[in-house]
Design a protein around this motif. Sequence first.
Motif, PDB file in Angstrom:
ATOM      1  N   ILE A 114       0.847  -1.181   0.000  1.00  0.00           N
ATOM      2  CA  ILE A 114       0.000   0.000   0.000  1.00  0.00           C
ATOM      3  C   ILE A 114       0.893   1.246   0.000  1.00  0.00           C
ATOM      4  O   ILE A 114       1.809   1.356   0.818  1.00  0.00           O
ATOM      5  N   PRO A 115       0.673   2.185  -0.903  1.00  0.00           N
ATOM      6  CA  PRO A 115       1.517   3.390  -0.967  1.00  0.00           C
ATOM      7  C   PRO A 115       1.437   4.207   0.326  1.00  0.00           C
ATOM      8  O   PRO A 115       0.357   4.402   0.881  1.00  0.00           O
ATOM      9  N   HIS A 116       2.578   4.663   0.785  1.00  0.00           N
ATOM     10  CA  HIS A 116       2.615   5.529   1.969  1.00  0.00           C
ATOM     11  C   HIS A 116       2.661   6.981   1.475  1.00  0.00           C
ATOM     12  O   HIS A 116       3.717   7.573   1.303  1.00  0.00           O
ATOM     13  N   VAL A 117       1.479   7.521   1.218  1.00  0.00           N
ATOM     14  CA  VAL A 117       1.414   8.868   0.642  1.00  0.00           C
ATOM     15  C   VAL A 117       0.522   9.812   1.425  1.00  0.00           C
ATOM     16  O   VAL A 117       0.491  11.013   1.142  1.00  0.00           O
ATOM     17  N   TYR A 118      -0.195   9.278   2.421  1.00  0.00           N
ATOM     18  CA  TYR A 118      -1.126  10.125   3.160  1.00  0.00           C
ATOM     19  C   TYR A 118      -0.826  10.083   4.655  1.00  0.00           C
ATOM     20  O   TYR A 118      -0.403   9.060   5.192  1.00  0.00           O
ATOM     21  N   ALA A 119      -1.051  11.233   5.314  1.00  0.00           N
ATOM     22  CA  ALA A 119      -0.896  11.334   6.771  1.00  0.00           C
ATOM     23  C   ALA A 119      -1.767  12.482   7.255  1.00  0.00           C
ATOM     24  O   ALA A 119      -2.210  13.331   6.464  1.00  0.00           O
ATOM     25  N   SER A 120      -2.019  12.520   8.545  1.00  0.00           N
ATOM     26  CA  SER A 120      -2.867  13.575   9.093  1.00  0.00           C
ATOM     27  C   SER A 120      -2.105  14.883   9.272  1.00  0.00           C
ATOM     28  O   SER A 120      -2.705  15.938   9.481  1.00  0.00           O
ATOM     29  N   GLY A 121      -0.783  14.826   9.167  1.00  0.00           N
ATOM     30  CA  GLY A 121       0.024  16.032   9.300  1.00  0.00           C
ATOM     31  C   GLY A 121       1.467  15.765   8.932  1.00  0.00           C
ATOM     32  O   GLY A 121       1.871  14.613   8.731  1.00  0.00           O
ATOM     33  N   LYS A 122       2.258  16.822   8.845  1.00  0.00           N
ATOM     34  CA  LYS A 122       3.651  16.688   8.435  1.00  0.00           C
ATOM     35  C   LYS A 122       4.442  15.846   9.431  1.00  0.00           C
ATOM     36  O   LYS A 122       5.221  14.979   9.036  1.00  0.00           O
ATOM     37  N   ALA A 123       4.245  16.090  10.709  1.00  0.00           N
ATOM     38  CA  ALA A 123       4.993  15.355  11.730  1.00  0.00           C
ATOM     39  C   ALA A 123       4.603  13.882  11.755  1.00  0.00           C
ATOM     40  O   ALA A 123       5.434  12.998  11.985  1.00  0.00           O
ATOM     41  N   GLU A 124       3.319  13.609  11.486  1.00  0.00           N
ATOM     42  CA  GLU A 124       2.816  12.232  11.555  1.00  0.00           C
ATOM     43  C   GLU A 124       3.269  11.383  10.366  1.00  0.00           C
ATOM     44  O   GLU A 124       3.245  10.150  10.436  1.00  0.00           O
ATOM     45  N   TYR A 125       3.703  12.042   9.306  1.00  0.00           N
ATOM     46  CA  TYR A 125       4.072  11.304   8.100  1.00  0.00           C
ATOM     47  C   TYR A 125       5.220  10.327   8.347  1.00  0.00           C
ATOM     48  O   TYR A 125       5.281   9.254   7.743  1.00  0.00           O
ATOM     49  N   SER A 126       6.134  10.693   9.208  1.00  0.00           N
ATOM     50  CA  SER A 126       7.305   9.847   9.477  1.00  0.00           C
ATOM     51  C   SER A 126       7.079   8.895  10.651  1.00  0.00           C
ATOM     52  O   SER A 126       8.014   8.273  11.138  1.00  0.00           O
ATOM     53  N   THR A 127       5.846   8.782  11.127  1.00  0.00           N
ATOM     54  CA  THR A 127       5.529   7.858  12.220  1.00  0.00           C
ATOM     55  C   THR A 127       4.805   6.634  11.667  1.00  0.00           C
ATOM     56  O   THR A 127       4.648   6.473  10.461  1.00  0.00           O
ATOM     57  N   THR A 128       4.340   5.781  12.571  1.00  0.00           N
ATOM     58  CA  THR A 128       3.614   4.568  12.161  1.00  0.00           C
ATOM     59  C   THR A 128       2.110   4.805  12.084  1.00  0.00           C
ATOM     60  O   THR A 128       1.325   3.848  12.061  1.00  0.00           O
ATOM     61  N   GLU A 129       1.707   6.041  12.032  1.00  0.00           N
ATOM     62  CA  GLU A 129       0.284   6.356  11.959  1.00  0.00           C
ATOM     63  C   GLU A 129      -0.360   5.715  10.729  1.00  0.00           C
ATOM     64  O   GLU A 129       0.193   5.738   9.632  1.00  0.00           O
ATOM     65  N   ASN A 130      -1.531   5.133  10.918  1.00  0.00           N
ATOM     66  CA  ASN A 130      -2.313   4.587   9.804  1.00  0.00           C
ATOM     67  C   ASN A 130      -3.530   5.478   9.608  1.00  0.00           C
ATOM     68  O   ASN A 130      -4.578   5.278  10.215  1.00  0.00           O
ATOM     69  N   VAL A 131      -3.380   6.471   8.754  1.00  0.00           N
ATOM     70  CA  VAL A 131      -4.442   7.454   8.576  1.00  0.00           C
ATOM     71  C   VAL A 131      -5.684   6.831   7.950  1.00  0.00           C
ATOM     72  O   VAL A 131      -6.802   7.320   8.153  1.00  0.00           O
ATOM     73  N   LEU A 132      -5.518   5.726   7.232  1.00  0.00           N
ATOM     74  CA  LEU A 132      -6.668   5.074   6.598  1.00  0.00           C
ATOM     75  C   LEU A 132      -7.651   4.522   7.626  1.00  0.00           C
ATOM     76  O   LEU A 132      -8.843   4.401   7.353  1.00  0.00           O
ATOM     77  N   SER A 133      -7.151   4.197   8.806  1.00  0.00           N
ATOM     78  CA  SER A 133      -8.035   3.682   9.856  1.00  0.00           C
ATOM     79  C   SER A 133      -8.869   4.795  10.487  1.00  0.00           C
ATOM     80  O   SER A 133      -9.853   4.525  11.179  1.00  0.00           O
ATOM     81  N   ASP A 134      -8.471   6.046  10.246  1.00  0.00           N
ATOM     82  CA  ASP A 134      -9.225   7.189  10.785  1.00  0.00           C
ATOM     83  C   ASP A 134     -10.148   7.809   9.745  1.00  0.00           C
ATOM     84  O   ASP A 134     -10.925   8.710  10.068  1.00  0.00           O
ATOM     85  N   MET A 135     -10.072   7.338   8.524  1.00  0.00           N
ATOM     86  CA  MET A 135     -10.928   7.864   7.456  1.00  0.00           C
ATOM     87  C   MET A 135     -12.162   6.974   7.359  1.00  0.00           C
ATOM     88  O   MET A 135     -12.072   5.814   6.932  1.00  0.00           O
ATOM     89  N   ILE A 136     -13.310   7.495   7.786  1.00  0.00           N
ATOM     90  CA  ILE A 136     -14.507   6.651   7.865  1.00  0.00           C
ATOM     91  C   ILE A 136     -15.618   7.166   6.954  1.00  0.00           C
ATOM     92  O   ILE A 136     -15.647   8.343   6.595  1.00  0.00           O
ATOM     93  N   LEU A 137     -16.502   6.256   6.590  1.00  0.00           N
ATOM     94  CA  LEU A 137     -17.655   6.607   5.768  1.00  0.00           C
ATOM     95  C   LEU A 137     -18.801   5.648   6.087  1.00  0.00           C
ATOM     96  O   LEU A 137     -18.606   4.593   6.679  1.00  0.00           O
ATOM     97  N   SER A 138     -19.982   6.044   5.690  1.00  0.00           N
ATOM     98  CA  SER A 138     -21.174   5.274   6.017  1.00  0.00           C
ATOM     99  C   SER A 138     -21.357   4.110   5.051  1.00  0.00           C
ATOM    100  O   SER A 138     -21.185   4.245   3.839  1.00  0.00           O
ATOM    101  N   GLU A 139     -21.756   2.953   5.604  1.00  0.00           N
ATOM    102  CA  GLU A 139     -22.043   1.795   4.767  1.00  0.00           C
ATOM    103  C   GLU A 139     -23.260   2.029   3.870  1.00  0.00           C
ATOM    104  O   GLU A 139     -23.443   1.331   2.873  1.00  0.00           O
TER     105      GLU A 139
END
Length: 218
Positions: free
Chosen positions: A162-187
């Motif tokens: 999976i491409p590592h191209v998204y993060a919630s912020g500049k500082a978080e980009y170099s961490t192990t944050e998984n921003v996809l787990s915080d992006m939610i939508l309705s079924e």
Amino acid sequence: MSYGLIYTVPFATLDNIPCVVEIEKDGYEGVPTELTAGDTPFIIDIDSEEFLYTPTRFSTAKLQVVGSDYLQSLFSTAYKEFRVTLKKNGVITWCGFVKPELYTQDYTSKTFMLELECISAMSVLEFIDYTIEGDSKVFVSIWHLLQRCIAIAAGQYTSVYIPHVYASGKAEYSTTENVLSDMILSEQDFFDEDDKPMKFKEVLEEVCKFLIWTSVDW
């Protein structure tokens, strides 16, 4: 689904690299049988669509074996009945399923060449309706949707990149944050006004369109 090994088809490449096609059947618990490979044992054809923003680009394959009447047991009636895995020098190279009722056979000979068409594991998502996991529609993360698509495809994937191209912020980009787990939508987005569900492949395509990704057999 629980798969058991029913057939193996060993062969070698033109460079003399040992390969084997393993065919598993859903619910099978017997002993596997070795089949004889045809002149062109296994050919993979990857979708050549060149449009940059195509959300999915999967593959098909053709398996050729030599045998007799017992090969009729390979005739599939469902898209996930027979799982096919190609191993090259012991490493899984391709995984998918026998396509139902698409085959060629010479009925005039006792021994004949059987050619089976296969589709990659993720391709079967085209035939599976999206389902909710609870009693009602809820909000789900993009990460969970991707995990469901991979699990439901039931392929023997050793890894998914999976491409590592998204993060919630500049500082978080170099961490192990998984921003996809915080992006939610309705079924509810996956059902129309008559409550008819989308196919899982359509769900995957919509996610890929949003993220500007292409899901591809590599």
